[in-house]
Design a protein around this motif. Sequence first.
Motif, mmCIF file in Angstrom:
data_model
loop_
_atom_site.group_PDB
_atom_site.id
_atom_site.type_symbol
_atom_site.label_atom_id
_atom_site.label_comp_id
_atom_site.label_asym_id
_atom_site.label_seq_id
_atom_site.Cartn_x
_atom_site.Cartn_y
_atom_site.Cartn_z
ATOM 1 N N PHE A 185 38.752 47.016 36.203
ATOM 2 C CA PHE A 185 38.399 47.465 37.542
ATOM 3 C C PHE A 185 36.907 47.758 37.599
ATOM 4 C CE2 PHE A 185 38.131 50.632 40.994
ATOM 5 C CZ PHE A 185 38.734 49.907 42.013
ATOM 6 N N ASP A 186 36.239 47.179 38.588
ATOM 7 C CA ASP A 186 34.806 47.375 38.784
ATOM 8 C C ASP A 186 34.623 48.534 39.771
ATOM 9 O OD1 ASP A 186 32.134 47.265 39.654
ATOM 10 O OD2 ASP A 186 32.009 45.110 39.263
ATOM 11 N N PHE A 187 34.151 49.676 39.284
ATOM 12 C CA PHE A 187 34.039 50.859 40.126
ATOM 13 C C PHE A 187 32.888 50.761 41.128
ATOM 14 C CE2 PHE A 187 36.706 52.473 36.750
ATOM 15 C CZ PHE A 187 37.574 53.315 37.413
ATOM 16 N N ASN A 188 32.019 49.793 40.968
ATOM 17 C CA ASN A 188 30.935 49.593 41.935
ATOM 18 C C ASN A 188 31.417 48.827 43.162
ATOM 19 O OD1 ASN A 188 28.877 50.898 40.410
ATOM 20 N ND2 ASN A 188 28.746 49.079 39.088
ATOM 21 N N THR A 189 32.169 47.766 42.907
ATOM 22 C CA THR A 189 32.670 46.952 44.021
ATOM 23 C C THR A 189 34.085 47.336 44.431
ATOM 24 O OG1 THR A 189 33.569 45.260 42.529
ATOM 25 C CG2 THR A 189 31.266 45.018 43.244
ATOM 26 N N HIS A 190 34.752 48.193 43.609
ATOM 27 C CA HIS A 190 36.157 48.583 43.816
ATOM 28 C C HIS A 190 37.071 47.363 43.865
ATOM 29 C CE1 HIS A 190 35.313 52.847 44.324
ATOM 30 N NE2 HIS A 190 34.241 52.479 45.001
ATOM 31 N N GLN A 191 36.828 46.461 42.937
ATOM 32 C CA GLN A 191 37.673 45.283 42.793
ATOM 33 C C GLN A 191 37.919 45.020 41.319
ATOM 34 O OE1 GLN A 191 35.251 42.482 45.349
ATOM 35 N NE2 GLN A 191 37.285 42.012 46.180
ATOM 36 N N TYR A 192 38.969 44.247 41.063
ATOM 37 C CA TYR A 192 39.289 43.849 39.693
ATOM 38 C C TYR A 192 38.555 42.557 39.348
ATOM 39 C CZ TYR A 192 43.202 47.169 39.711
ATOM 40 O OH TYR A 192 43.962 48.304 39.765
ATOM 41 N N ARG A 193 38.207 42.421 38.073
ATOM 42 C CA ARG A 193 37.646 41.178 37.553
ATOM 43 C C ARG A 193 38.505 40.695 36.384
ATOM 44 N NH1 ARG A 193 32.574 39.691 39.162
ATOM 45 N NH2 ARG A 193 31.406 41.220 40.401
ATOM 46 N N LEU A 194 38.636 39.381 36.273
ATOM 47 C CA LEU A 194 39.366 38.768 35.168
ATOM 48 C C LEU A 194 38.377 38.287 34.115
ATOM 49 C CD1 LEU A 194 42.020 36.641 37.112
ATOM 50 C CD2 LEU A 194 42.331 38.889 36.054
ATOM 51 N N HIS A 195 38.675 38.572 32.866
ATOM 52 C CA HIS A 195 37.804 38.163 31.765
ATOM 53 C C HIS A 195 38.590 37.261 30.813
ATOM 54 C CE1 HIS A 195 34.888 41.103 33.132
ATOM 55 N NE2 HIS A 195 35.839 42.027 33.103
ATOM 56 N N ILE A 196 37.980 36.135 30.441
ATOM 57 C CA ILE A 196 38.576 35.225 29.459
ATOM 58 C C ILE A 196 37.907 35.488 28.105
ATOM 59 C CG2 ILE A 196 38.956 32.825 28.804
ATOM 60 C CD1 ILE A 196 38.733 32.091 31.764
ATOM 61 N N HIS A 197 38.704 35.716 27.086
ATOM 62 C CA HIS A 197 38.181 36.022 25.756
ATOM 63 C C HIS A 197 38.333 34.786 24.867
ATOM 64 C CE1 HIS A 197 37.893 40.237 26.924
ATOM 65 N NE2 HIS A 197 39.087 40.079 27.485
ATOM 66 N N GLU A 198 37.457 33.833 25.114
ATOM 67 C CA GLU A 198 37.540 32.545 24.425
ATOM 68 C C GLU A 198 37.337 32.689 22.925
ATOM 69 O OE1 GLU A 198 35.715 28.008 24.772
ATOM 70 O OE2 GLU A 198 35.197 29.532 26.256
ATOM 71 N N HIS A 199 36.552 33.691 22.526
ATOM 72 C CA HIS A 199 36.274 33.852 21.093
ATOM 73 C C HIS A 199 37.555 34.102 20.291
ATOM 74 C CE1 HIS A 199 36.442 37.995 22.567
ATOM 75 N NE2 HIS A 199 36.690 38.371 21.322
ATOM 76 N N LEU A 200 38.568 34.687 20.944
ATOM 77 C CA LEU A 200 39.832 34.948 20.249
ATOM 78 C C LEU A 200 40.597 33.656 19.970
ATOM 79 C CD1 LEU A 200 41.017 38.074 22.276
ATOM 80 C CD2 LEU A 200 40.001 38.058 19.988
ATOM 81 N N ALA A 201 40.295 32.629 20.743
ATOM 82 C CA ALA A 201 40.992 31.341 20.568
ATOM 83 C C ALA A 201 40.205 30.357 19.700
ATOM 84 C CB ALA A 201 41.272 30.721 21.934
ATOM 85 N N ARG A 202 38.995 30.719 19.280
ATOM 86 C CA ARG A 202 38.164 29.775 18.533
ATOM 87 C C ARG A 202 38.812 29.243 17.254
ATOM 88 N NH1 ARG A 202 32.523 32.968 19.582
ATOM 89 N NH2 ARG A 202 32.190 32.184 21.704
ATOM 90 N N PRO A 203 39.461 30.102 16.448
ATOM 91 C CA PRO A 203 40.117 29.544 15.240
ATOM 92 C C PRO A 203 41.109 28.440 15.576
ATOM 93 C CG PRO A 203 40.009 31.933 15.105
ATOM 94 C CD PRO A 203 39.578 31.573 16.495
ATOM 95 N N LEU A 204 41.836 28.621 16.677
ATOM 96 C CA LEU A 204 42.797 27.599 17.094
ATOM 97 C C LEU A 204 42.073 26.360 17.629
ATOM 98 C CD1 LEU A 204 45.693 26.683 17.698
ATOM 99 C CD2 LEU A 204 45.527 27.872 19.898
#
Length: 652
Positions: A75-94
């Motif tokens: 949750f972004d408390f500045n804009t009062h909206q949610y943001r989605l984050h992709i954590h590609e680094h977690l998939a790098r071994p695969l």
Amino acid sequence: MNRVRKVLGPLVVLLGANLWLSKGANSKNTVRYYVNSPVCKMPYVNPFTWDTMSDFHRKKMRECRNDSDLVTSQFDFNTHQYRLHIHEHLARPLLKTKGHATLECEYSNISRNPSAKYPDDYYIQSKMHRITNHEVVPNNTDYIITKCYVRSSNHTRKIVQSDSMSFIQDPLTNKKVRDFERKQRTDPHPSVLIMGLDSTSRINLRRAMPLVYEYVKRPGWFEMQGYNKIGDNTFPNLMAVLTGHSEAGVEDLCDVREKGCLDSLPFIWKRFKEANYTTAFAEDCKSISTFNYLKPGFVKKPTDYYLRPLLLASEEQFPVSKDWGYAYCVGRHLSFRYVWDFGQQLVDRFLGRSPFFGFLWSNSFTHDYYEGATALDKLFRRYLKSFQDIGLFKRSIVILMSDHGHRYNTLRRAASGYFEERMPMMFIYVPPWFRRKYPQFVANLKKNRNRLTSNYDVHMTLHHLLQLPSKSMADFPAKYRAKQCPGCQSLFFEVPFNRTCAMAGIEEKWCCCQPSETITSPLVEPIVYAIVERMNHHLVERKFDTLCHNYTLKQIVKVDRKSILATGLKPVDKDEYVYIVQFKTRPNLPEFEATVRWNNRTNSLLGMDVDDISRLNSYNKDANCMNDKTAKKYCICKDSIRESKDSQENSG
């Protein structure tokens, strides 16, 4: 020898401690009661007696996943909206194992389907939408399903993770927040959060969840030790808390099996909504949820935020594993976590910015297996601590409750089983500012800890929180009174010391006030045969005899006779008594308990209602032919007859 000592040592200590606790609780010199008045003697129950601990085992929680989240929301408390984050680094071994592979993630919206015949049982899912990193979630999105794929160099895709998310969106304007903050400085009103665990007695909480029990012994928490349920299962007990009606009272208004009935009832969250509170409701295990099991549910969304559409989609689209009888892992998460993470979002979004009313209810660990609570203890305490860390207990009224205790099998058959079933946990927390502003209300709450109370009193307490200046029940309009208990009251007012079960809206069958003694008199056989005869007649009356098998008495397990205290309600006839009868019948050996009035002179059964009978062992395999939720507990379907060694030996 050392090995023998290691094994026997703890057992000897446990036996010694159990003996001491039993004697301490039952000694004539140290008799203890939850409630002790001339008209109500509700005995203290030792949670650690031999018959409850001999087969008691603490369970470990099984994790649902061993991978990390590829998509998270923040949750972004500045804009009062949610943001989605992709954590590609977690998939790098695969990705490295696939050559020049890339990670792609998508989501689709999940929403309620208001145009469906039964909107509570359907959802709408949008087309998949490609996620870009740090993408803003639209304000009209409440729930999403995510899918992440590995795209190989030849453009083929393989799914590597699916998940779901809920979003408590923030619709508040800066003006609304400022107005709320200004009002709170001069006339504060608390937010309210009800936390519920199904089938958890105050006794089993001590036995199975010691960490949680220690937490709710902190300052500000008040345990209603004289709290007595008013109905058999979840529905009547929660209806009394949330609407002020009994199950029979609701039937006078409308048929809960008919579409639209539930929407018409005076749920307390409607009044909170009228008072400009934000409202939310979440419950796990969609198949047995309180307002959907053998019912059509709600036509309109009952509260501002309502978790059911996400649970429907998640249980339908993700693998579901079962522990403790019902959905345990739903996809990558505990079924339990969906509810409490949703609750945390509610508190995060609105605490200190707008008043809210939340109702969180969980069945998954505790509904069928009383030992399931042992696996939940650490996790639930962590949630309480997390709520504490975000400030919930500084500002809000919090109720930790259950609907009833365990209703069948091991705990119910124990010597204390009668009380285990009828005495659900009920804890009320009031924050420091409330204690300072309303010291008399808190003093009354303290007195009421050991007075007889019921679900209807909790309902009136919720109303009181919306009209805090009220000094007596005379200030409450008639439309807000508990309809089936006009004399019930807010727990912030002193409950009468000489209160009877009738005064608290508790029927005699559920009343824990009268002491009882076990009897073995020859007089008991006619009572039990009369009960079985009445049960068979009832099947014919309700036209269930074509589906359900007749009963024949197999065994009288136990008969207790209640003492009638000086309540002013003593029967005119000195030969009339109240009996609590446990017995088994054929076929399939169901075990029942009936509370009946019997006249020893006329040998007559007085006013027994078969629908009120209790089932002490599970009826899951006996009643699949029956859709009436009340009759399920006593119907032995003709197509479910099981030939057992016992029934063969005793047939004919």
